[in-house]
Design an enzyme around this catalytic site. Structure first.
Site, mmCIF file in Angstrom:
data_model
loop_
_atom_site.group_PDB
_atom_site.id
_atom_site.type_symbol
_atom_site.label_atom_id
_atom_site.label_comp_id
_atom_site.label_asym_id
_atom_site.label_seq_id
_atom_site.Cartn_x
_atom_site.Cartn_y
_atom_site.Cartn_z
ATOM 1 N N HIS A 55 0.879 -1.172 0.000
ATOM 2 C CA HIS A 55 0.000 0.000 0.000
ATOM 3 C C HIS A 55 0.914 1.218 0.000
ATOM 4 C CE1 HIS A 55 -2.515 -3.012 2.117
ATOM 5 N NE2 HIS A 55 -3.515 -2.414 1.517
ATOM 6 N N ASP A 58 2.195 1.722 3.395
ATOM 7 C CA ASP A 58 3.136 0.718 3.930
ATOM 8 C C ASP A 58 4.562 1.154 3.627
ATOM 9 O OD1 ASP A 58 0.895 -0.897 4.351
ATOM 10 O OD2 ASP A 58 1.278 -2.167 2.593
ATOM 11 N N MET A 89 2.810 -5.420 -7.569
ATOM 12 C CA MET A 89 1.509 -4.751 -7.471
ATOM 13 C C MET A 89 1.621 -3.616 -6.465
ATOM 14 S SD MET A 89 -1.171 -4.761 -5.057
ATOM 15 C CE MET A 89 -1.747 -6.261 -4.275
ATOM 16 N N GLU A 182 -10.881 -5.615 -6.037
ATOM 17 C CA GLU A 182 -10.919 -6.735 -5.089
ATOM 18 C C GLU A 182 -12.237 -6.761 -4.328
ATOM 19 O OE1 GLU A 182 -7.500 -6.967 -2.541
ATOM 20 O OE2 GLU A 182 -8.442 -8.411 -1.201
ATOM 21 N N LYS A 184 -15.033 -7.923 -1.583
ATOM 22 C CA LYS A 184 -15.029 -8.459 -0.212
ATOM 23 C C LYS A 184 -16.450 -8.346 0.321
ATOM 24 C CE LYS A 184 -12.315 -8.213 4.011
ATOM 25 N NZ LYS A 184 -11.267 -7.495 4.750
ATOM 26 N N GLU A 218 -9.891 -12.787 -3.700
ATOM 27 C CA GLU A 218 -9.146 -13.330 -2.548
ATOM 28 C C GLU A 218 -9.892 -14.531 -1.978
ATOM 29 O OE1 GLU A 218 -7.500 -10.716 0.492
ATOM 30 O OE2 GLU A 218 -8.302 -12.055 2.033
ATOM 31 N N HIS A 221 -12.145 -13.986 1.075
ATOM 32 C CA HIS A 221 -13.320 -13.139 0.929
ATOM 33 C C HIS A 221 -14.546 -13.907 0.444
ATOM 34 C CE1 HIS A 221 -10.593 -9.329 0.596
ATOM 35 N NE2 HIS A 221 -10.445 -9.991 1.715
ATOM 36 N N ASP A 246 -5.303 -12.967 -4.733
ATOM 37 C CA ASP A 246 -4.834 -12.979 -3.345
ATOM 38 C C ASP A 246 -5.071 -14.367 -2.763
ATOM 39 O OD1 ASP A 246 -3.995 -10.374 -3.415
ATOM 40 O OD2 ASP A 246 -5.551 -9.587 -2.081
ATOM 41 N N ASP A 256 -12.424 -12.129 8.537
ATOM 42 C CA ASP A 256 -11.350 -12.280 7.548
ATOM 43 C C ASP A 256 -10.052 -12.700 8.240
ATOM 44 O OD1 ASP A 256 -9.882 -12.125 5.256
ATOM 45 O OD2 ASP A 256 -9.926 -9.942 5.117
ATOM 46 N N ASP A 258 -7.198 -14.393 6.823
ATOM 47 C CA ASP A 258 -5.923 -14.297 6.088
ATOM 48 C C ASP A 258 -4.903 -15.342 6.549
ATOM 49 O OD1 ASP A 258 -6.975 -12.152 4.666
ATOM 50 O OD2 ASP A 258 -6.078 -10.640 5.964
ATOM 51 N N ASP A 288 -1.865 -12.924 0.246
ATOM 52 C CA ASP A 288 -2.394 -11.893 1.141
ATOM 53 C C ASP A 288 -2.784 -12.611 2.434
ATOM 54 O OD1 ASP A 288 -3.449 -9.765 2.413
ATOM 55 O OD2 ASP A 288 -5.095 -9.403 1.019
HETATM 56 C C1 GLT Z 1 -6.601 -5.307 3.448
HETATM 57 C C2 GLT Z 1 -7.577 -6.280 2.841
HETATM 58 C C3 GLT Z 1 -6.920 -7.084 1.802
HETATM 59 C C4 GLT Z 1 -6.569 -6.260 0.606
HETATM 60 C C5 GLT Z 1 -5.519 -5.256 0.898
HETATM 61 C C6 GLT Z 1 -5.320 -4.400 -0.320
HETATM 62 S S1 GLT Z 1 -5.860 -4.324 2.269
HETATM 63 O O1 GLT Z 1 -5.603 -5.972 4.128
HETATM 64 O O2 GLT Z 1 -8.099 -7.123 3.860
HETATM 65 O O3 GLT Z 1 -7.701 -8.155 1.402
HETATM 66 O O4 GLT Z 1 -6.075 -7.094 -0.394
HETATM 67 O O5 GLT Z 1 -5.792 -3.134 -0.155
HETATM 68 MN MN MN Z 2 -8.287 -10.900 3.590
HETATM 69 MN MN MN Z 3 -6.661 -9.136 -0.295
#
Ligand code: GLT
Ligand code: MN
Ligand code: MN
Length: 387
Positions: A55, A58, A89, A182, A184, A218, A221, A246, A256, A258, A288
């Site tokens: 980002h 970041d 990216m 993306e 979500k 992702e 998501h 992702d 979420d 991750d 991600d």
């Molecule tokens: C955040 C989100 C991710 C996205 C990132 C990109 S930010 O962490 O949960 O899924 O990919 O902005």
């Molecule tokens: Mn996520």
């Molecule tokens: Mn993501």
């Protein structure tokens, strides 16, 4: 088993915010210290990683002076040059600062919307400067808790306006950048905008330059609301819109998470990897995901290695699937080759007449088994290492 050592040609990449995640969650503070972006680059390269993403915030801490920005970029560029890592990216943080609490491109306040677009333009410049081919957009603060507070058709208009403007900006600057949106489904705000891959694909077709815009799906998501990620990604590929992906893992119905790629739902992960490998998807295999909150130091790199090891192991299984005689026979018994043949071909009045006059022996057609249990068990045996 083939070699499971990650190498740059595998195109694995990680976000600075993933391995750099300090372990904060909604119920507890950070559990590990921050890592400088250039140190992340060196460590990723040691692991055989090919790319890094970030980002804007970041990499360049918000509030940095131009001199501080240059200082950061110098060290980051040196790390990239020293290691050969690419920037795979870049994305814009449109969710952390409280200014975005009511939305970014769909904030009710036009001033906030203009700020969000300005921040994104600067982030696009930063990405282009560092060679990122793709700019990801996650609209985490779009959406609303109080439904009456944001008429959705107006929000769609504003979201569309933002992307039309930003596409023109990219063209005006002559950047080769493509956008990947993306989806979500349900967090952090109550009713998130454009929640699934399918919603996003439909929205993209409404833009003035749909050819510049694809998706960044992702795993977590779609999985968190019980959707089938494999089918969503397949549709994105079929539409020519899988610009980025992702990879991570997720339990259904949880926030979420991750998680490390493949750590949950290994059969789903197998079919996803097989889909990416079979389709010829040439983009980044971008993780991600983040280490468990209990990890620190080497634990962070054990996490990263695990994501890649599982991907490579599943890719190996996917190739074995193709070479396995019994699996190929089971595919034939399931009628799979039949789906790849045309049903009727293009319409003609004669063909329509012919079809209307045809008789079908539905009893005979219904009277067959497909051996799908056998086929699925062969897949399970393959994943379990029994074949
Ligand atoms: C955040 C989100 C991710 C996205 C990132 C990109 S930010 O962490 O949960 O899924 O990919 O902005
Ligand atoms: Mn996520
Ligand atoms: Mn993501």
């Amino acid at each position: 088993m083939s070699d499971l050592t990650p190498r740059p040609e595998h195109k694995f990449s990680f976000g600075l915010w993933t391995v750099g995640h300090p372990g904060r969650d909604p119920f507890g503070e950070v559990t590990r210290p921050p890592i400088e972006p250039w140190d992340i680059v060196y460590s990723l390269a040691d692991q055989g990683v090919w790319g890094v993403s970030f980002h804007d915030d970041d990499l360049i801490p918000p509030g940095s002076t131009p001199g501080e920005r240059e200082g950061v970029l110098k060290k980051f560029r040196k790390a990239l040059d020293d290691t050969g890592l690419v920037v795979s990216m870049a994305t814009t943080n449109l969710f952390w600062n409280p200014v975005f609490k009511e939305g970014a491109f769909t904030a009710n306040d036009p001033e906030i919307r203009r700020y969000a677009i300005q921040k994104t333009m600067r982030s696009i410049d930063l990405g282009a400067e560092l060679g990122a081919p793709t700019q990801v957009f996650w609209g985490g603060r779009e959406g609303v808790e109080a439904v009456a507070a944001k008429p959705p058709r107006d929000a769609f208009d504003r979201y569309q306006e933002a992307f039309n403007f930003l596409c023109e900006y990219v063209k005006d600057r002559g950047y080769p950048t493509r956008f990947a949106l993306e989806p979500k489904p349900n967090e952090p705000r109550g009713d998130t905008f454009l929640p699934t891959i399918g919603h996003m694909l439909a929205f993209i077709e409404s833009l003035e330059h749909p050819e510049m815009v694809g998706v960044n799906p992702e795993v977590a998501h779609e999985k968190m609301v019980g959707l089938n990620f494999y089918h969503g990604v397949a549709q994105a590929i079929w539409a020519g819109k899988l610009f980025h992906i992702d990879l991570n893992a997720q339990q259904v119905g949880r926030y979420d998470q991750d998680l490390r790629f493949g750590s949950e739902g290994v059969k789903d992960a197998f079919f996803l990897v097989k889909l990416l490998e079979d389709s010829g998807y040439a983009g980044p295999r971008h993780f991600d995901a983040r280490p468990y909150r209990v990890e620190q130091d080497e634990g962070i790199w054990e996490f990263a290695a695990g994501c890649m090891r599982t991907y490579l192991a599943l890719a190996d299984k996917a190739h074995r699937f193709d070479d396995d005689q019994e699996i190929q026979e089971a595919l034939a018994q399931a009628g799979v080759p039949g789906l790849a043949t045309e049903t009727l071909g293009a319409y003609t009045p004669e063909l329509a007449q012919e079809l209307l006059a045809s008789e079908f022996d539905t009893e005979a057609l219904a009277n067959r088994g497909y051996h799908n249990d056998k086929l699925d068990q062969l897949v399970i045996d393959l994943i379990l290492g029994l074949r």
